[in-house]
Design a protein around this motif. Structure first.
Motif, PDB file in Angstrom:
ATOM      1  N   GLY A 191       0.866  -1.354  -0.013  1.00 29.12           N
ATOM      2  CA  GLY A 191      -0.041   0.096  -0.070  1.00 29.12           C
ATOM      3  C   GLY A 191       0.595   1.095  -0.033  1.00 29.12           C
ATOM      4  O   GLY A 191       0.303   2.345   0.295  1.00 29.12           O
ATOM      5  N   VAL A 192       2.175   1.202  -0.439  1.00 31.82           N
ATOM      6  CA  VAL A 192       3.238   2.351  -0.265  1.00 31.82           C
ATOM      7  C   VAL A 192       3.210   3.024  -1.898  1.00 31.82           C
ATOM      8  O   VAL A 192       3.396   2.232  -2.693  1.00 31.82           O
ATOM      9  CB  VAL A 192       4.293   2.023  -0.152  1.00 31.82           C
ATOM     10  N   ASP A 193       2.899   4.351  -1.926  1.00 33.91           N
ATOM     11  CA  ASP A 193       3.093   4.815  -3.028  1.00 33.91           C
ATOM     12  C   ASP A 193       4.356   5.975  -2.846  1.00 33.91           C
ATOM     13  O   ASP A 193       4.347   6.780  -2.197  1.00 33.91           O
ATOM     14  CB  ASP A 193       1.921   5.966  -3.634  1.00 33.91           C
ATOM     15  N   LYS A 194       5.489   5.396  -3.465  1.00 33.69           N
ATOM     16  CA  LYS A 194       6.808   6.243  -3.274  1.00 33.69           C
ATOM     17  C   LYS A 194       6.498   7.475  -4.036  1.00 33.69           C
ATOM     18  O   LYS A 194       7.504   8.334  -3.514  1.00 33.69           O
ATOM     19  CB  LYS A 194       7.809   5.280  -4.019  1.00 33.69           C
ATOM     20  N   ARG A 195       5.672   7.650  -4.649  1.00 33.23           N
ATOM     21  CA  ARG A 195       5.643   9.281  -5.236  1.00 33.23           C
ATOM     22  C   ARG A 195       5.288  10.167  -4.382  1.00 33.23           C
ATOM     23  O   ARG A 195       5.953  11.376  -4.344  1.00 33.23           O
ATOM     24  CB  ARG A 195       4.466   9.242  -6.237  1.00 33.23           C
ATOM     25  N   THR A 196       4.805   9.949  -3.233  1.00 30.00           N
ATOM     26  CA  THR A 196       4.559  10.705  -2.147  1.00 30.00           C
ATOM     27  C   THR A 196       5.777  11.344  -1.615  1.00 30.00           C
ATOM     28  O   THR A 196       5.969  12.428  -1.226  1.00 30.00           O
ATOM     29  CB  THR A 196       3.641  10.061  -0.987  1.00 30.00           C
ATOM     30  N   SER A 197       6.713  10.552  -1.167  1.00 29.22           N
ATOM     31  CA  SER A 197       8.167  10.735  -0.849  1.00 29.22           C
ATOM     32  C   SER A 197       8.873  11.669  -2.030  1.00 29.22           C
ATOM     33  O   SER A 197       9.493  12.482  -1.737  1.00 29.22           O
ATOM     34  CB  SER A 197       9.080   9.523  -0.715  1.00 29.22           C
ATOM     35  N   HIS A 198       8.991  11.264  -3.167  1.00 30.98           N
ATOM     36  CA  HIS A 198       9.662  12.034  -3.971  1.00 30.98           C
ATOM     37  C   HIS A 198       9.060  13.307  -4.328  1.00 30.98           C
ATOM     38  O   HIS A 198       9.777  14.257  -4.458  1.00 30.98           O
ATOM     39  CB  HIS A 198       9.542  11.254  -5.483  1.00 30.98           C
ATOM     40  N   LEU A 199       7.876  13.349  -4.445  1.00 31.56           N
ATOM     41  CA  LEU A 199       7.081  14.680  -4.565  1.00 31.56           C
ATOM     42  C   LEU A 199       7.201  15.705  -3.409  1.00 31.56           C
ATOM     43  O   LEU A 199       7.333  16.778  -3.684  1.00 31.56           O
ATOM     44  CB  LEU A 199       5.590  14.335  -5.241  1.00 31.56           C
ATOM     45  N   SER A 200       7.355  15.162  -2.266  1.00 31.05           N
ATOM     46  CA  SER A 200       7.060  15.711  -1.059  1.00 31.05           C
ATOM     47  C   SER A 200       8.452  16.455  -0.987  1.00 31.05           C
ATOM     48  O   SER A 200       8.941  17.555  -0.638  1.00 31.05           O
ATOM     49  CB  SER A 200       6.915  15.120   0.206  1.00 31.05           C
ATOM     50  N   SER A 201       9.927  15.775  -1.369  1.00 35.24           N
ATOM     51  CA  SER A 201      11.140  16.181  -1.537  1.00 35.24           C
ATOM     52  C   SER A 201      11.285  17.349  -2.294  1.00 35.24           C
ATOM     53  O   SER A 201      11.855  18.314  -2.008  1.00 35.24           O
ATOM     54  CB  SER A 201      12.132  14.902  -2.009  1.00 35.24           C
ATOM     55  N   MET A 202      10.463  17.419  -3.503  1.00 36.15           N
ATOM     56  CA  MET A 202      10.649  18.577  -4.497  1.00 36.15           C
ATOM     57  C   MET A 202       9.941  19.845  -3.872  1.00 36.15           C
ATOM     58  O   MET A 202      10.281  20.994  -3.974  1.00 36.15           O
ATOM     59  CB  MET A 202      10.224  18.180  -5.876  1.00 36.15           C
ATOM     60  N   ILE A 203       8.641  19.509  -2.884  1.00 38.32           N
ATOM     61  CA  ILE A 203       7.971  20.593  -2.197  1.00 38.32           C
ATOM     62  C   ILE A 203       9.144  21.257  -1.325  1.00 38.32           C
ATOM     63  O   ILE A 203       9.344  22.699  -1.552  1.00 38.32           O
ATOM     64  CB  ILE A 203       6.937  20.218  -1.755  1.00 38.32           C
ATOM     65  N   VAL A 204       9.861  20.493  -0.768  1.00 39.22           N
ATOM     66  CA  VAL A 204      10.634  21.152   0.325  1.00 39.22           C
ATOM     67  C   VAL A 204      11.857  22.054  -0.512  1.00 39.22           C
ATOM     68  O   VAL A 204      12.028  22.937   0.063  1.00 39.22           O
ATOM     69  CB  VAL A 204      11.169  19.972   1.277  1.00 39.22           C
ATOM     70  N   SER A 205      12.360  21.305  -1.454  1.00 36.39           N
ATOM     71  CA  SER A 205      13.629  22.011  -2.246  1.00 36.39           C
ATOM     72  C   SER A 205      12.982  23.209  -3.060  1.00 36.39           C
ATOM     73  O   SER A 205      13.521  23.690  -3.813  1.00 36.39           O
ATOM     74  CB  SER A 205      14.299  20.845  -2.931  1.00 36.39           C
ATOM     75  N   GLU A 247       0.739  21.235  -7.275  1.00 35.85           N
ATOM     76  CA  GLU A 247       1.232  20.507  -8.390  1.00 35.85           C
ATOM     77  C   GLU A 247       1.810  19.205  -8.115  1.00 35.85           C
ATOM     78  O   GLU A 247       1.391  18.355  -8.878  1.00 35.85           O
ATOM     79  CB  GLU A 247       2.527  21.210  -8.955  1.00 35.85           C
ATOM     80  N   ALA A 248       2.136  18.931  -6.949  1.00 30.48           N
ATOM     81  CA  ALA A 248       2.479  17.575  -6.343  1.00 30.48           C
ATOM     82  C   ALA A 248       1.075  16.740  -6.207  1.00 30.48           C
ATOM     83  O   ALA A 248       1.159  15.510  -6.798  1.00 30.48           O
ATOM     84  CB  ALA A 248       3.160  17.605  -5.104  1.00 30.48           C
ATOM     85  N   LEU A 249       0.058  17.348  -5.811  1.00 32.53           N
ATOM     86  CA  LEU A 249      -1.028  16.660  -5.678  1.00 32.53           C
ATOM     87  C   LEU A 249      -1.795  16.238  -6.923  1.00 32.53           C
ATOM     88  O   LEU A 249      -2.327  15.125  -7.268  1.00 32.53           O
ATOM     89  CB  LEU A 249      -2.263  17.382  -4.791  1.00 32.53           C
ATOM     90  N   SER A 250      -1.481  17.062  -7.965  1.00 29.87           N
ATOM     91  CA  SER A 250      -1.987  16.971  -9.312  1.00 29.87           C
ATOM     92  C   SER A 250      -1.454  15.688  -9.865  1.00 29.87           C
ATOM     93  O   SER A 250      -1.899  14.846 -10.478  1.00 29.87           O
ATOM     94  CB  SER A 250      -1.852  18.348 -10.164  1.00 29.87           C
ATOM     95  N   GLU A 251       0.057  15.571  -9.728  1.00 32.79           N
ATOM     96  CA  GLU A 251       0.755  14.434 -10.241  1.00 32.79           C
ATOM     97  C   GLU A 251       0.525  13.254  -9.495  1.00 32.79           C
ATOM     98  O   GLU A 251       0.399  12.427  -9.962  1.00 32.79           O
ATOM     99  CB  GLU A 251       2.331  14.862 -10.331  1.00 32.79           C
ATOM    100  N   LEU A 252       0.325  13.380  -8.251  1.00 31.80           N
ATOM    101  CA  LEU A 252      -0.211  12.143  -7.691  1.00 31.80           C
ATOM    102  C   LEU A 252      -1.283  11.513  -8.043  1.00 31.80           C
ATOM    103  O   LEU A 252      -1.903  10.407  -7.770  1.00 31.80           O
ATOM    104  CB  LEU A 252      -0.189  12.586  -6.058  1.00 31.80           C
ATOM    105  N   GLY A 253      -2.341  12.455  -8.621  1.00 31.90           N
ATOM    106  CA  GLY A 253      -3.738  11.926  -9.154  1.00 31.90           C
ATOM    107  C   GLY A 253      -3.586  11.390 -10.273  1.00 31.90           C
ATOM    108  O   GLY A 253      -4.691  10.572 -10.602  1.00 31.90           O
TER     109      GLY A 253
END
Length: 376
Positions: A287-301, A308-314
């Motif tokens: 049940g792990v979607d690795k995109r949440t980690s990758h996209l969240s990292s880009m939010i921080v940086s 945009e991250a939520l849109s890509e996650l969708g």
């Protein structure tokens, strides 16, 4: 029940990490999770995208070049064919470093990755060594990990790489391993459902229980051996990408301009086995979607907004046709028929710690002894 569970998922209000598959996540009164709160505090301590980073990088490069005097190489790099390691190789070329580039060909590289690697090595003119682990034993061990039902089935892949890197560093007396790991795209990594790559005790026990082949032809490096080698041979692992303003889109453009490096899709999709693990094994099994980690990292940086991250996650996790091809390839390589594959996917999950693992208290005592001996 499935709908009720989905409705109870809590998501960070600043990044997009959630508690759907991670028991370690915590939220403060503002709805901010512990992952991004920790990451933001590390900017200026781990990640230096400005002037301070430039100065630190200049000092590091001087040290690397000094360490390589009288030797064939200044440093070593592991190159997967993915963005991070490829961009670091490109920068190493720009910085005038004499690099020994190493790649693990486990038989799962995509065609685009193979082409990118060939173009990169041709453009940099680096000395290039490719290690091919014994296919029969490597594939059987990977299959054993799947049958064990553990999350991190990429451990054999990772451990074989580091074992080879450390042997080459000792052979050529290389002090510096320049790693592509970085803050900008990896500052947030889910802590649950994972395990370290150097626990050879765990590797051997999983193979003993579920493997069909010996693993005597595969070279591994244990936590102890890695620590001993690092101390005795003064091996230093550094992350130069943390000393620059590392931007994903700009890096892809620079690589394309440099050697026609082609975009291969999302993070970690340069290898079929890795793509299968990231996009199918983790989501379907844990049940792990690795995109949440990758996209969240880009939010921080600062490379992406939360919206945009939520849109890509969708967007769909993967292309159905492409994933069917990947699964077929994995089945063929690992000698899995449809019945056995489906049985593995439907079987209960297990954590690595349910099998034999290294004794942390013993490791601590050994490390203390090593440090005392080396420091004398």
């Amino acid at each position: 029940m499935r709908v009720m569970k989905l409705n109870k998922i809590r998501r960070c209000t600043r990044c997009i990490m959630d508690d759907s598959s991670d028991k370690t996540i915590q939220f403060d009164q503002n709805g901010h999770c512990n992952y991004c709160s920790t990451a933001f505090k590390q900017i200026g301590k781990v990640y230096f995208p400005g002037k301070e980073g430039e100065e630190k990088l200049e000092r590091l490069l001087q040290q690397v070049k000094i360490s390589g005097k009288g030797k064939k190489y200044d440093c070593i790099m592991g190159i997967s064919g993915g963005l991070d390691s490829s961009y670091l190789a490109y920068l190493g070329h720009k910085w005038g470093l004499r690099v020994l580039a190493v790649h693990i060909d486990d038989g799962f590289d995509t065609e685009i990755s193979k082409a990118n690697l060939a173009k990169l090595i041709k453009a940099t003119r680096f000395d290039y060594e490719v290690v091919k682990p014994d296919a029969v034993q490597f594939n059987a061990l990977t299959k054993a990990y799947m049958k064990a039902g553990v999350p991190n089935i990429a451990i054999p892949q990772d451990n074989v790489l580091f074992a080879f890197l450390y042997e080459k560093m000792k052979e050529y007396k290389i002090r510096y391993f320049l790693a592509g790991g970085n803050f900008a795209l990896e500052c947030i990594l889910q802590k649950g459902n994972t395990y370290k790559a150097n626990d050879v005790v765990n590797i051997k026990d999983i193979n003993r229980r579920f493997g069909s082949q010996p693993i005597n032809k595969l070279r591994f490096i244990s936590t102890i051996k890695r620590e001993v080698d690092s101390r005795i041979f003064n091996i230093k692992t550094v992350r130069p990408l943390n000393l620059i303003d590392y931007n994903r889109d700009r890096a892809f453009k620079e690589l394309y301009d440099f050697c026609q490096f082609e975009y291969y899709g999302r993070k970690h999709l340069e290898n079929i086995l890795t793509a299968f693990i990231q996009l199918y094994w983790f989501p379907k099994k844990f049940g792990v979607d690795k995109r949440t980690s990758h996209l969240s990292s880009m939010i921080v940086s600062g490379q992406m907004t939360r919206e945009e991250a939520l849109s890509e996650l969708g967007e769909p996790l993967y292309d159905e046709k492409k994933m069917a091809e990947y699964i077929s390839f994995v089945k063929e390589k690992l000698e899995l028929d449809d019945k056995e594959f489906n049985k593995i996917m439907l079987a209960p999950v297990h954590m690595h710690q349910e099998y034999k693992v290294e004794d942390s208290s013993v490791l601590y005592q050994i490390f203390r002894s090593i440090h005392k001996i080396v420091d004398r």
